[in-house]
Motif scaffolding. Structure first.
Motif, PDB file in Angstrom:
ATOM      1  N   ARG A   1       0.817  -1.200   0.000  1.00 33.54           N
ATOM      2  CA  ARG A   1       0.000   0.000   0.000  1.00 33.54           C
ATOM      3  C   ARG A   1       0.862   1.266   0.000  1.00 33.54           C
ATOM      4  N   ALA A   2       0.635   2.086  -1.004  1.00 33.99           N
ATOM      5  CA  ALA A   2       1.307   3.390  -1.055  1.00 33.99           C
ATOM      6  C   ALA A   2       0.946   4.199   0.177  1.00 33.99           C
ATOM      7  N   GLU A   3       1.919   4.937   0.683  1.00 33.16           N
ATOM      8  CA  GLU A   3       1.795   5.799   1.860  1.00 33.16           C
ATOM      9  C   GLU A   3       1.730   5.019   3.170  1.00 33.16           C
TER      10      GLU A   3
ATOM     11  N   TYR B   1       4.897   1.341   1.643  1.00 33.84           N
ATOM     12  CA  TYR B   1       5.959   1.926   0.825  1.00 33.84           C
ATOM     13  C   TYR B   1       5.605   3.370   0.523  1.00 33.84           C
ATOM     14  N   VAL B   2       6.626   4.159   0.302  1.00 34.42           N
ATOM     15  CA  VAL B   2       6.440   5.558  -0.076  1.00 34.42           C
ATOM     16  C   VAL B   2       7.316   5.841  -1.287  1.00 34.42           C
ATOM     17  N   VAL B   3       6.990   6.913  -1.964  1.00 35.65           N
ATOM     18  CA  VAL B   3       7.799   7.368  -3.094  1.00 35.65           C
ATOM     19  C   VAL B   3       8.540   8.619  -2.645  1.00 35.65           C
ATOM     20  N   ASP B   4       9.874   8.579  -2.682  1.00 32.57           N
ATOM     21  CA  ASP B   4      10.633   9.723  -2.178  1.00 32.57           C
ATOM     22  C   ASP B   4      10.732  10.831  -3.230  1.00 32.57           C
ATOM     23  N   GLU B   5      11.450  11.893  -2.888  1.00 32.37           N
ATOM     24  CA  GLU B   5      11.507  13.074  -3.750  1.00 32.37           C
ATOM     25  C   GLU B   5      12.151  12.783  -5.098  1.00 32.37           C
ATOM     26  N   SER B   6      12.982  11.747  -5.147  1.00 30.94           N
ATOM     27  CA  SER B   6      13.640  11.406  -6.408  1.00 30.94           C
ATOM     28  C   SER B   6      12.830  10.414  -7.237  1.00 30.94           C
ATOM     29  N   GLY B   7      11.651  10.030  -6.725  1.00 34.60           N
ATOM     30  CA  GLY B   7      10.815   9.083  -7.443  1.00 34.60           C
ATOM     31  C   GLY B   7      11.112   7.628  -7.146  1.00 34.60           C
ATOM     32  N   GLN B   8      11.976   7.372  -6.159  1.00 33.65           N
ATOM     33  CA  GLN B   8      12.312   5.996  -5.799  1.00 33.65           C
ATOM     34  C   GLN B   8      11.285   5.427  -4.818  1.00 33.65           C
ATOM     35  N   TYR B   9      11.005   4.127  -4.965  1.00 27.44           N
ATOM     36  CA  TYR B   9      10.098   3.448  -4.040  1.00 27.44           C
ATOM     37  C   TYR B   9      10.886   3.007  -2.810  1.00 27.44           C
ATOM     38  N   VAL B  10      10.376   3.355  -1.642  1.00 27.24           N
ATOM     39  CA  VAL B  10      11.076   3.059  -0.394  1.00 27.24           C
ATOM     40  C   VAL B  10      10.162   2.228   0.492  1.00 27.24           C
TER      41      VAL B  10
END
Length: 209
Positions: free
Chosen positions: A113-115, A118-127
């Motif tokens: 689940r996004a947010e 996992y999150v998407v950082d400022e560079s567009g990478q999935y974390v």
């Protein structure tokens, strides 16, 4: 240690994967690991399969969701909290047709689940957000898919679990695969379960260290 223990076998008390999971927990306790167990049986409380309303809601930014969207996502959000709040993850399942049972696929679909996981950082990478949890997958396979065996290349379960859980942050999970447990002579099945119990003790000692 807060341990999230999830069973996904439909066989109930006849399940080898469930028995091996109980054995692992006993091994942890023998290593004096204090456990708080959060237990989910996916066959008794199966997660919903993904539908259109879920897809729309989950890809709507949280600040823009309606109350109806939040209600749609509530069971998934609760599953995410089980995973995120745990210190360690124990998943036990049989192999079904070279991969995981459908109920476990539904579980994965609910916790990626996004947010949340996992999150998407400022560079567009999935974390992935599950970077502090230990994880163990106990699987049972009807035939022998160990390296060098004729059907080893048919194992779609291990790479799929690595991909899904690696995406949400799980690093270096442990796998204990009991095989063969069905399509073999009784002696081979017994040996497979014995090997798995030895490997589970080794994982328990590692977690306790």
């Amino acid at each position: 240690m807060k341990l999230l223990h999830i069973d996904a076998s439909p066989k109930g008390q006849r399940s080898n994967s469930r028995a091996l999971a109980r054995h692992f927990i006993a091994c942890l306790r023998e290593q004096n690991v204090e456990l708080e167990i959060d237990y989910l049986d996916l066959t008794q409380q199966p997660p919903a399969h993904i539908d259109e309303s879920f897809t729309i809601a989950t890809y709507t930014p949280s600040a823009q969701r309606t109350a109806a969207m939040e209600r749609t996502l509530a069971p998934s959000t609760a599953l995410c909290r089980h995973v995120l709040d745990a210190d360690a993850l124990l998943f036990a399942m049989p192999m079904h047709n070279f991969s995981y049972p459908s109920v476990f696929k539904a579980f994965i679909d609910n916790i990626v689940r996004a947010e949340l996981t996992y999150v998407v950082d400022e560079s567009g990478q999935y974390v992935g957000q599950l970077n502090r949890q230990k994880a163990l997958f106990i699987t049972t396979r009807g035939t022998d898919m160990r390296a060098g065996m004729p059907l080893a290349h048919m194992d779609a379960l291990t790479p799929s679990l690595n991909a899904a859980f690696g995406f949400i942050g799980v690093r270096d999970p442990s796998f204990v695969n009991a095989q063969p447990t069905q399509f073999a002579a009784a002696e081979a099945r017994d040996a497979a379960l014995a090997r798995a119990r030895i490997e589970l003790l080794e994982v328990a000692r590692k977690w306790a260290a």
